[in-house]
Design a protein around this motif. Sequence first.
Motif, PDB file in Angstrom:
ATOM      1  N   PHE A  72       0.827  -1.203   0.000  1.00 30.41           N
ATOM      2  CA  PHE A  72       0.000   0.000   0.000  1.00 30.41           C
ATOM      3  C   PHE A  72       0.864   1.256   0.000  1.00 30.41           C
ATOM      4  CE2 PHE A  72      -2.284   3.491   1.975  1.00 30.41           C
ATOM      5  CZ  PHE A  72      -3.476   3.482   1.271  1.00 30.41           C
ATOM      6  N   ALA A  73       1.934   1.250   0.800  1.00 29.02           N
ATOM      7  CA  ALA A  73       2.819   2.416   0.884  1.00 29.02           C
ATOM      8  C   ALA A  73       3.481   2.697  -0.461  1.00 29.02           C
ATOM      9  CB  ALA A  73       3.882   2.196   1.959  1.00 29.02           C
ATOM     10  N   ALA A  74       3.879   1.632  -1.175  1.00 27.86           N
ATOM     11  CA  ALA A  74       4.502   1.806  -2.493  1.00 27.86           C
ATOM     12  C   ALA A  74       3.522   2.408  -3.483  1.00 27.86           C
ATOM     13  CB  ALA A  74       5.022   0.461  -3.001  1.00 27.86           C
ATOM     14  N   CYS A  75       2.274   1.945  -3.459  1.00 27.18           N
ATOM     15  CA  CYS A  75       1.251   2.486  -4.363  1.00 27.18           C
ATOM     16  C   CYS A  75       0.977   3.956  -4.055  1.00 27.18           C
ATOM     17  CB  CYS A  75      -0.039   1.682  -4.244  1.00 27.18           C
ATOM     18  SG  CYS A  75       0.093   0.000  -4.868  1.00 27.18           S
ATOM     19  N   ALA A  76       0.868   4.290  -2.763  1.00 27.98           N
ATOM     20  CA  ALA A  76       0.628   5.678  -2.371  1.00 27.98           C
ATOM     21  C   ALA A  76       1.788   6.574  -2.789  1.00 27.98           C
ATOM     22  CB  ALA A  76       0.413   5.762  -0.859  1.00 27.98           C
ATOM     23  N   GLY A  77       3.014   6.066  -2.596  1.00 25.62           N
ATOM     24  CA  GLY A  77       4.198   6.838  -2.974  1.00 25.62           C
ATOM     25  C   GLY A  77       4.257   7.101  -4.462  1.00 25.62           C
ATOM     26  N   GLU A  78       3.951   6.085  -5.270  1.00 30.66           N
ATOM     27  CA  GLU A  78       3.976   6.243  -6.720  1.00 30.66           C
ATOM     28  C   GLU A  78       2.914   7.231  -7.194  1.00 30.66           C
ATOM     29  OE1 GLU A  78       6.171   5.356  -8.669  1.00 30.66           O
ATOM     30  OE2 GLU A  78       7.159   3.576  -7.879  1.00 30.66           O
ATOM     31  N   PHE A  79       1.733   7.189  -6.591  1.00 33.20           N
ATOM     32  CA  PHE A  79       0.661   8.106  -6.986  1.00 33.20           C
ATOM     33  C   PHE A  79       1.087   9.559  -6.762  1.00 33.20           C
ATOM     34  CE2 PHE A  79      -3.093  10.696  -6.313  1.00 33.20           C
ATOM     35  CZ  PHE A  79      -3.920  10.315  -7.366  1.00 33.20           C
ATOM     36  N   VAL A  80       1.642   9.846  -5.592  1.00 36.04           N
ATOM     37  CA  VAL A  80       2.068  11.217  -5.269  1.00 36.04           C
ATOM     38  C   VAL A  80       3.224  11.646  -6.177  1.00 36.04           C
ATOM     39  CG1 VAL A  80       3.048  12.691  -3.469  1.00 36.04           C
ATOM     40  CG2 VAL A  80       1.248  11.056  -2.889  1.00 36.04           C
ATOM     41  N   ALA A  81       4.190  10.740  -6.396  1.00 37.63           N
ATOM     42  CA  ALA A  81       5.346  11.069  -7.234  1.00 37.63           C
ATOM     43  C   ALA A  81       4.935  11.375  -8.667  1.00 37.63           C
ATOM     44  CB  ALA A  81       6.351   9.918  -7.218  1.00 37.63           C
ATOM     45  N   CYS A  82       3.846  10.756  -9.133  1.00 41.84           N
ATOM     46  CA  CYS A  82       3.389  10.972 -10.511  1.00 41.84           C
ATOM     47  C   CYS A  82       2.876  12.386 -10.755  1.00 41.84           C
ATOM     48  CB  CYS A  82       2.301   9.959 -10.873  1.00 41.84           C
ATOM     49  SG  CYS A  82       2.966   8.345 -11.333  1.00 41.84           S
ATOM     50  N   LEU A  83       2.570  13.111  -9.707  1.00 38.27           N
ATOM     51  CA  LEU A  83       2.152  14.506  -9.869  1.00 38.27           C
ATOM     52  C   LEU A  83       3.265  15.338 -10.512  1.00 38.27           C
ATOM     53  CD1 LEU A  83       0.364  15.047  -6.426  1.00 38.27           C
ATOM     54  CD2 LEU A  83      -0.720  14.668  -8.668  1.00 38.27           C
ATOM     55  N   TYR A 121      -0.751  16.449 -18.154  1.00 37.78           N
ATOM     56  CA  TYR A 121      -1.204  15.270 -17.419  1.00 37.78           C
ATOM     57  C   TYR A 121      -1.908  14.271 -18.324  1.00 37.78           C
ATOM     58  CZ  TYR A 121       0.331  17.347 -13.112  1.00 37.78           C
ATOM     59  OH  TYR A 121       1.134  17.860 -12.125  1.00 37.78           O
ATOM     60  N   ARG A 122      -1.713  14.443 -19.636  1.00 35.54           N
ATOM     61  CA  ARG A 122      -2.193  13.414 -20.572  1.00 35.54           C
ATOM     62  C   ARG A 122      -1.454  12.117 -20.233  1.00 35.54           C
ATOM     63  NH1 ARG A 122      -4.239  12.918 -25.828  1.00 35.54           N
ATOM     64  NH2 ARG A 122      -4.381  15.177 -26.076  1.00 35.54           N
ATOM     65  N   GLY A 123      -2.179  11.076 -20.054  1.00 31.76           N
ATOM     66  CA  GLY A 123      -1.523   9.812 -19.719  1.00 31.76           C
ATOM     67  C   GLY A 123      -1.309   9.610 -18.234  1.00 31.76           C
ATOM     68  N   PHE A 124      -1.886  10.482 -17.380  1.00 27.72           N
ATOM     69  CA  PHE A 124      -1.725  10.299 -15.941  1.00 27.72           C
ATOM     70  C   PHE A 124      -2.314   8.949 -15.522  1.00 27.72           C
ATOM     71  CE2 PHE A 124      -2.885  10.691 -11.467  1.00 27.72           C
ATOM     72  CZ  PHE A 124      -1.743  11.261 -10.922  1.00 27.72           C
ATOM     73  N   GLY A 125      -3.516   8.661 -16.023  1.00 29.08           N
ATOM     74  CA  GLY A 125      -4.145   7.385 -15.699  1.00 29.08           C
ATOM     75  C   GLY A 125      -3.330   6.206 -16.197  1.00 29.08           C
ATOM     76  N   ALA A 126      -2.768   6.336 -17.411  1.00 28.56           N
ATOM     77  CA  ALA A 126      -1.957   5.253 -17.980  1.00 28.56           C
ATOM     78  C   ALA A 126      -0.669   5.067 -17.189  1.00 28.56           C
ATOM     79  CB  ALA A 126      -1.633   5.560 -19.443  1.00 28.56           C
ATOM     80  N   THR A 127      -0.110   6.170 -16.682  1.00 30.33           N
ATOM     81  CA  THR A 127       1.114   6.075 -15.883  1.00 30.33           C
ATOM     82  C   THR A 127       0.823   5.391 -14.554  1.00 30.33           C
ATOM     83  OG1 THR A 127       1.924   8.113 -16.908  1.00 30.33           O
ATOM     84  CG2 THR A 127       3.059   7.369 -14.928  1.00 30.33           C
ATOM     85  N   PHE A 197      -7.294   1.508 -21.302  1.00 32.94           N
ATOM     86  CA  PHE A 197      -7.980   0.319 -21.803  1.00 32.94           C
ATOM     87  C   PHE A 197      -8.221   0.413 -23.309  1.00 32.94           C
ATOM     88  CE2 PHE A 197      -9.192   1.018 -17.366  1.00 32.94           C
ATOM     89  CZ  PHE A 197      -8.733  -0.176 -16.808  1.00 32.94           C
ATOM     90  N   GLU A 198      -8.506   1.621 -23.807  1.00 32.34           N
ATOM     91  CA  GLU A 198      -8.668   1.820 -25.252  1.00 32.34           C
ATOM     92  C   GLU A 198      -7.353   1.579 -25.975  1.00 32.34           C
ATOM     93  OE1 GLU A 198     -11.695   5.180 -26.413  1.00 32.34           O
ATOM     94  OE2 GLU A 198     -10.538   5.862 -24.673  1.00 32.34           O
ATOM     95  N   VAL A 199      -6.261   2.112 -25.401  1.00 33.34           N
ATOM     96  CA  VAL A 199      -4.940   1.929 -26.005  1.00 33.34           C
ATOM     97  C   VAL A 199      -4.570   0.452 -26.004  1.00 33.34           C
ATOM     98  CG1 VAL A 199      -2.486   2.480 -25.799  1.00 33.34           C
ATOM     99  CG2 VAL A 199      -4.189   4.236 -25.332  1.00 33.34           C
ATOM    100  N   ALA A 200      -4.845  -0.237 -24.896  1.00 29.84           N
ATOM    101  CA  ALA A 200      -4.545  -1.676 -24.804  1.00 29.84           C
ATOM    102  C   ALA A 200      -5.334  -2.464 -25.840  1.00 29.84           C
ATOM    103  CB  ALA A 200      -4.860  -2.183 -23.402  1.00 29.84           C
ATOM    104  N   ALA A 201      -6.608  -2.105 -26.025  1.00 27.20           N
ATOM    105  CA  ALA A 201      -7.451  -2.800 -27.013  1.00 27.20           C
ATOM    106  C   ALA A 201      -6.908  -2.600 -28.424  1.00 27.20           C
ATOM    107  CB  ALA A 201      -8.881  -2.291 -26.910  1.00 27.20           C
ATOM    108  N   ASN A 202      -6.464  -1.385 -28.730  1.00 25.91           N
ATOM    109  CA  ASN A 202      -5.891  -1.107 -30.056  1.00 25.91           C
ATOM    110  C   ASN A 202      -4.600  -1.895 -30.284  1.00 25.91           C
ATOM    111  OD1 ASN A 202      -7.924   0.673 -30.750  1.00 25.91           O
ATOM    112  ND2 ASN A 202      -6.808   2.485 -30.028  1.00 25.91           N
ATOM    113  N   LEU A 203      -3.776  -2.008 -29.234  1.00 28.33           N
ATOM    114  CA  LEU A 203      -2.536  -2.771 -29.335  1.00 28.33           C
ATOM    115  C   LEU A 203      -2.822  -4.248 -29.603  1.00 28.33           C
ATOM    116  CD1 LEU A 203      -0.397  -1.182 -26.475  1.00 28.33           C
ATOM    117  CD2 LEU A 203       0.325  -1.409 -28.856  1.00 28.33           C
ATOM    118  N   CYS A 204      -3.859  -4.759 -28.951  1.00 26.22           N
ATOM    119  CA  CYS A 204      -4.207  -6.172 -29.119  1.00 26.22           C
ATOM    120  C   CYS A 204      -4.737  -6.472 -30.515  1.00 26.22           C
ATOM    121  CB  CYS A 204      -5.227  -6.594 -28.058  1.00 26.22           C
ATOM    122  SG  CYS A 204      -4.527  -6.678 -26.395  1.00 26.22           S
TER     123      CYS A 204
END
Length: 244
Positions: A72-83, A121-127, A197-204
């Motif tokens: 959980f701590a790693a996930c929280a840290g990555e989310f904040v760092a992505c800002l 922040y384009r790609g924030f969700g993907a990151t 998910f759209e990008v993943a579908a296109n890749l597939c």
Amino acid sequence: VDKVLFPVDTIKTRLQTPQGFFKAGASRSIYSGLGIVSAGPVPSAALFFLTYEHSNQALRAYNCSALSSNMFAACAGEFVACLIRVPVEVVKQRAQVQSGKATSSSILRKVFHSDGVRGFYRGFGATIFREIPFALIQYPLWERLRSGLSRNDGRLGALDSALAGFLAGGFAAYVTTPFDVIKTRTLLSTGTYRSPFEVAANLCREKKPLAFLFSGAVPRTFWISIGGFIFLGSYQLVQNSLNR
């Protein structure tokens, strides 16, 4: 670390682009985008470890297991760092695939003029889509490996932490390469915003989707393994110095 291994990152990004490695610049201008990278790693790393350590301590205080606390701590840290990390990645990766035709500052202006702050922040969700599985694998594995390498008195050496970081980072980097490909494609896209998910579908739907999803796996694994060795070894060295 990011500056030393920057050419490897550039090659990885170009292998993952829709137009392919050679059209994206091949091995030409492999330092394109280096300028913006100088501004990002220190504050994003500081935010990550500040969040990681505080979250870990808080969860341990509530009697959470070591594994769940680390995850959980790693996930929280990555989310904040992505800002901070995501805006840097947007500019850096666009510079990397333009083969030196544009500077970091010109790409900054172009992104702002076309999409405003939102464009950075384009790609924030993907990151986040990439960072969460990476963090869930790397940091619990690093904690486990470095504990196993610790001395009989329980002390952790910087070299032990560095070796654990090398192994954990390399393994996590390879298995999460498909998420990195999706992130790269999203950050480089223009026009309509697309979900991971759209990008993943296109890749597939492309020919040989497995090959595309693991494009750049070798340079990514090499880059993050070395980065994990230096970064997490240095982190342990500083932590040991402060605890003396």
